[in-house]
Design a protein around this motif. Structure first.
Motif, PDB file in Angstrom:
ATOM      1  N   GLY A   8       9.303 -48.611 -64.740  1.00 24.67           N
ATOM      2  CA  GLY A   8      10.128 -47.410 -64.636  1.00 24.67           C
ATOM      3  C   GLY A   8       9.520 -46.280 -63.820  1.00 24.67           C
ATOM      4  N   PHE A   9      10.252 -45.184 -63.753  1.00 28.35           N
ATOM      5  CA  PHE A   9       9.884 -43.993 -62.990  1.00 28.35           C
ATOM      6  C   PHE A   9       8.668 -43.306 -63.611  1.00 28.35           C
ATOM      7  N   GLY A  10       7.636 -43.128 -62.782  1.00 26.90           N
ATOM      8  CA  GLY A  10       6.421 -42.485 -63.256  1.00 26.90           C
ATOM      9  C   GLY A  10       5.588 -43.368 -64.160  1.00 26.90           C
ATOM     10  N   THR A  34       3.954 -53.031 -58.485  1.00 28.17           N
ATOM     11  CA  THR A  34       3.683 -51.617 -58.722  1.00 28.17           C
ATOM     12  C   THR A  34       4.452 -50.832 -57.665  1.00 28.17           C
ATOM     13  N   LEU A  35       5.402 -50.028 -58.093  1.00 28.29           N
ATOM     14  CA  LEU A  35       6.224 -49.273 -57.148  1.00 28.29           C
ATOM     15  C   LEU A  35       5.363 -48.269 -56.387  1.00 28.29           C
ATOM     16  N   LYS A  36       5.659 -48.102 -55.117  1.00 24.50           N
ATOM     17  CA  LYS A  36       4.846 -47.245 -54.249  1.00 24.50           C
ATOM     18  C   LYS A  36       4.745 -45.829 -54.816  1.00 24.50           C
ATOM     19  N   GLY A  37       3.540 -45.314 -54.785  1.00 22.52           N
ATOM     20  CA  GLY A  37       3.286 -43.966 -55.305  1.00 22.52           C
ATOM     21  C   GLY A  37       2.924 -43.943 -56.770  1.00 22.52           C
ATOM     22  N   LYS A  42      -0.121 -38.542 -60.200  1.00 24.08           N
ATOM     23  CA  LYS A  42       1.237 -38.064 -59.959  1.00 24.08           C
ATOM     24  C   LYS A  42       1.403 -37.427 -58.585  1.00 24.08           C
ATOM     25  N   GLU A  43       0.293 -36.958 -58.001  1.00 25.10           N
ATOM     26  CA  GLU A  43       0.369 -36.356 -56.675  1.00 25.10           C
ATOM     27  C   GLU A  43       0.830 -37.367 -55.635  1.00 25.10           C
ATOM     28  N   ASP A  44       0.531 -38.653 -55.860  1.00 30.91           N
ATOM     29  CA  ASP A  44       0.924 -39.684 -54.900  1.00 30.91           C
ATOM     30  C   ASP A  44       2.438 -39.865 -54.851  1.00 30.91           C
ATOM     31  N   LEU A 136       6.259 -34.366 -63.638  1.00 31.79           N
ATOM     32  CA  LEU A 136       6.335 -35.089 -62.370  1.00 31.79           C
ATOM     33  C   LEU A 136       6.674 -34.146 -61.225  1.00 31.79           C
ATOM     34  N   PRO A 137       6.239 -34.487 -60.006  1.00 31.84           N
ATOM     35  CA  PRO A 137       6.533 -33.632 -58.848  1.00 31.84           C
ATOM     36  C   PRO A 137       8.032 -33.458 -58.632  1.00 31.84           C
TER      37      PRO A 137
END
Length: 229
Positions: A8-10, A34-37, A42-44, A136-137
């Protein structure tokens, strides 16, 4: 048979690892990108877009299709949105969404959890809501919303067999999201599995055994509509 399992997200692979392992124990070849970023920093997430997340999963799906004659997708939370996107672009044999949002942040449940914490002097939910890792950003949140909006528009176009799984006590994704997906997906072969407990990260909860069993039933039979109290 193969299954692409999407976190999921984050999040990270940890939140879907129990499902991945259960599938492998039953002979499925799995890939879990692993989803990019999603590096743990969290900065990525500031440097990527929702298209990068889709592409991360798409690369693994292509590899899986080269290895397996039958391929399924199982997506947790935002991973379900990505799974829906990929199921339109590629021929897959089935799609599973787990606590996937159409409507998110159940404020009533959040407030009830906070009141419970105060009365019980437990404070575990309050600590969870205030964790720095949950902050999250803005760019990442904006991309998540774009992905959600884009995916909601294509729900009626999805024709593959589909299982929609949802924990009723999920405070991140409103459980009516599952009803929306089940009613509006274009597939004639669709199932709804609901769970009274489990919270958002249901695969790390006491309900893990129940939901993995239902996922395996869907993959192996795909004909019974599920509803678990």
């Amino acid at each position: 048979m193969g299954c692409l399992v999407i976190h999921g997200f984050g999040g990270s692979l940890r939140e879907v690892k129990p499902l991945k392992e259960a599938l492998e124990e039953h002979g499925y070849i799995t890939k879990c990108p692993t989803l990019k970023g999603h590096t743990g920093n969290k900065e990525d997430l500031k440097t990527v877009t929702y298209n990068d997340w889709i592409n991360s999963a798409e690369e693994e799906l292509i590899c899986l299709k080269e290895e397996c004659d039958e391929v399924f997708i199982a997506g947790f939370s935002m991973g379900g949105l990505i799974g829906m996107q990929l199921s339109l672009k590629y021929e897959v044999d089935g799609l599973i969404t787990i606590n996937t949002p159409i409507y998110y942040w159940d404020v009533k449940k959040i407030m009830a959890n906070i009141v419970h914490d105060i009365k019980s002097r437990d404070y575990s939910n309050i600590r969870r809501y205030l964790k720095p890792s949950n902050r999250l950003p803005i760019k990442a949140l904006w991309n998540f919303q774009k992905l959600l909006t884009r995916t909601k528009a294509i729900v009626p176009l999805i024709k593959v067999p589909m299982m929609v799984a949802q924990a009723i006590d999920d405070d991140v994704v409103q459980h009516r999201s599952a009803g929306y997906l089940y009613r509006n997906v274009g597939s004639d072969n669709k199932q709804l599995a609901t769970y009274a407990r489990g919270g958002h990260v249901i695969l790390l909860s006491e309900m893990c055994g129940a939901i993995t069993k239902d996922v395996l039933t869907f993959l192996e039979a795909g004909t019974v509509r599920l509803k678990r109290a």
